[in-house]
Scaffold this active site. Structure first.
Site, PDB file in Angstrom:
ATOM      1  N   HIS A  85      -2.185  -4.269  23.683  1.00 59.41           N
ATOM      2  CA  HIS A  85      -2.181  -4.992  22.315  1.00 59.41           C
ATOM      3  C   HIS A  85      -0.626  -4.699  21.667  1.00 59.41           C
ATOM      4  O   HIS A  85      -0.232  -5.644  21.183  1.00 59.41           O
ATOM      5  CB  HIS A  85      -3.430  -4.357  21.450  1.00 59.41           C
ATOM      6  CG  HIS A  85      -4.687  -4.654  21.951  1.00 59.41           C
ATOM      7  ND1 HIS A  85      -5.375  -3.634  22.112  1.00 59.41           N
ATOM      8  CD2 HIS A  85      -5.291  -5.881  22.062  1.00 59.41           C
ATOM      9  CE1 HIS A  85      -6.926  -4.162  22.305  1.00 59.41           C
ATOM     10  NE2 HIS A  85      -6.583  -5.324  22.354  1.00 59.41           N
ATOM     11  N   LYS A 103     -19.422  -8.751  19.928  1.00 63.11           N
ATOM     12  CA  LYS A 103     -19.188  -7.513  20.395  1.00 63.11           C
ATOM     13  C   LYS A 103     -19.870  -6.441  19.379  1.00 63.11           C
ATOM     14  O   LYS A 103     -19.429  -6.200  18.361  1.00 63.11           O
ATOM     15  CB  LYS A 103     -17.733  -7.003  20.489  1.00 63.11           C
ATOM     16  CG  LYS A 103     -16.957  -7.894  21.422  1.00 63.11           C
ATOM     17  CD  LYS A 103     -15.632  -7.248  21.735  1.00 63.11           C
ATOM     18  CE  LYS A 103     -14.785  -8.139  22.841  1.00 63.11           C
ATOM     19  NZ  LYS A 103     -13.358  -7.999  22.515  1.00 63.11           N
ATOM     20  N   ARG A 146      -3.816 -11.782  29.488  1.00 59.44           N
ATOM     21  CA  ARG A 146      -3.578 -10.832  30.407  1.00 59.44           C
ATOM     22  C   ARG A 146      -3.719 -11.637  31.745  1.00 59.44           C
ATOM     23  O   ARG A 146      -2.817 -11.465  32.664  1.00 59.44           O
ATOM     24  CB  ARG A 146      -4.404  -9.739  30.448  1.00 59.44           C
ATOM     25  CG  ARG A 146      -4.454  -8.619  29.493  1.00 59.44           C
ATOM     26  CD  ARG A 146      -5.629  -7.913  29.355  1.00 59.44           C
ATOM     27  NE  ARG A 146      -6.870  -8.719  29.003  1.00 59.44           N
ATOM     28  CZ  ARG A 146      -7.967  -8.380  28.810  1.00 59.44           C
ATOM     29  NH1 ARG A 146      -8.310  -7.181  28.822  1.00 59.44           N
ATOM     30  NH2 ARG A 146      -9.112  -9.302  28.623  1.00 59.44           N
ATOM     31  N   SER A 194      -9.910  -3.040  26.295  1.00 60.76           N
ATOM     32  CA  SER A 194     -10.546  -1.970  25.190  1.00 60.76           C
ATOM     33  C   SER A 194     -11.830  -1.269  25.889  1.00 60.76           C
ATOM     34  O   SER A 194     -12.040  -0.084  25.840  1.00 60.76           O
ATOM     35  CB  SER A 194     -10.996  -2.238  23.868  1.00 60.76           C
ATOM     36  OG  SER A 194      -9.828  -2.723  23.410  1.00 60.76           O
TER      37      SER A 194
HETATM   38  O1  PNS Z   1     -10.178  -8.699  20.505  1.00 63.53           O
HETATM   39  P1  PNS Z   1     -11.357  -9.866  20.560  1.00 63.53           P
HETATM   40  O2  PNS Z   1     -12.377  -9.357  20.479  1.00 63.53           O
HETATM   41  O3  PNS Z   1     -11.350 -10.668  21.919  1.00 63.53           O
HETATM   42  O4  PNS Z   1     -10.913 -10.883  19.334  1.00 63.53           O
HETATM   43  C1  PNS Z   1     -11.698 -11.957  19.119  1.00 63.53           C
HETATM   44  C2  PNS Z   1     -11.593 -12.418  17.700  1.00 63.53           C
HETATM   45  C3  PNS Z   1     -12.162 -10.979  16.914  1.00 63.53           C
HETATM   46  C4  PNS Z   1     -10.269 -12.751  17.489  1.00 63.53           C
HETATM   47  C5  PNS Z   1     -12.618 -13.441  17.517  1.00 63.53           C
HETATM   48  O5  PNS Z   1     -14.014 -13.125  17.791  1.00 63.53           O
HETATM   49  C6  PNS Z   1     -12.553 -14.148  15.936  1.00 63.53           C
HETATM   50  O6  PNS Z   1     -11.738 -14.567  15.625  1.00 63.53           O
HETATM   51  N1  PNS Z   1     -13.675 -13.542  15.156  1.00 63.53           N
HETATM   52  C7  PNS Z   1     -13.598 -13.680  13.649  1.00 63.53           C
HETATM   53  C8  PNS Z   1     -15.115 -14.841  13.537  1.00 63.53           C
HETATM   54  C9  PNS Z   1     -14.551 -16.110  13.631  1.00 63.53           C
HETATM   55  O7  PNS Z   1     -13.618 -16.821  13.080  1.00 63.53           O
HETATM   56  N2  PNS Z   1     -15.199 -16.777  14.632  1.00 63.53           N
HETATM   57  C10 PNS Z   1     -14.810 -18.145  15.204  1.00 63.53           C
HETATM   58  C11 PNS Z   1     -13.905 -18.104  16.297  1.00 63.53           C
HETATM   59  S1  PNS Z   1     -13.557 -19.604  17.137  1.00 63.53           S
END
Ligand code: PNS
Length: 169
Positions: free
Chosen positions: A23, A47, A97, A134
């Site tokens: 990150h 998650k 990645r 993570s």
């Molecule tokens: O580190 P991650 O868990 O891969 O990040 C994913 C994240 C948190 C960026 C994504 O799940 C997100 O944007 N969540 C916020 C809720 C949202 O807007 N969901 C619709 C995304 S299409």
């Protein structure tokens, strides 16, 4: 900000549970590409049961990016599209990645663009972090493995405190 120069405001969202050197590598790359970066710690509804609460993740990241003057860290709950619009962001940044990361990221980027009209730009992290996630860091660490090469020092300290709490309980 629309002229594509160094004043572009980028939002780099993620769960960061916990932040890793992968990150941080993406944040450092983004800080050289864009004028201002907001690292946004987000609740990912897919998650469940994060190991660290939003405020702890934000605090860890804030320490990790202290050397980058154009980066700040925030957290939010809700829809990313609403957040980036509220912040008047020009672009969303995500890290890749390996090629398989792109499969989910593409549909997410298209959904976010449909909702907010804001594009996502992808930065590849250094290949030496291509295996670092993570979830794997947590698993290795709490099974007794050494993750010092995988997470920045402030993260390692918080993880050590959490492991002590778990062992004491
Ligand atoms: O580190 P991650 O868990 O891969 O990040 C994913 C994240 C948190 C960026 C994504 O799940 C997100 O944007 N969540 C916020 C809720 C949202 O807007 N969901 C619709 C995304 S299409």
């Amino acid at each position: 900000m629309t002229d594509g120069t160094a004043l572009t405001r980028a939002v780099y969202p993620g769960s960061f549970d916990p932040p890793t050197y992968g990150h941080l590598d993406v944040i450092e790359r983004a800080s050289r590409c864009f004028g201002e970066i907001i690292v946004a710690v987000v609740v990912n509804p897919q998650k469940r049961d994060p190991m660290f609460d939003l405020e702890t993740r934000e605090a860890m990241l804030t320490q990790c990016v202290a050397h980058l003057p154009n980066v700040r860290v925030e957290h939010f709950r809700g829809l990313l599209a609403d957040y980036v619009k509220a912040k008047s962001a020009d672009v969303i940044v995500k890290g890749l990645r390996v090629v398989s990361d792109f499969e989910n990221e593409m549909s997410t980027a298209l959904m976010n663009r449909a909702l907010s009209k804001i594009d996502t730009m992808f930065l590849m992290s250094d290949q030496k972090y291509s295996f670092v996630s993570s979830s794997m860091v947590k698993e290795v660490y709490f099974l007794g493995g050494d993750v010092a090469a995988l997470v920045p020092e402030p993260v390692l300290r918080v993880m050590a405190a959490r492991r002590s709490e778990i062992h004491a309980s």
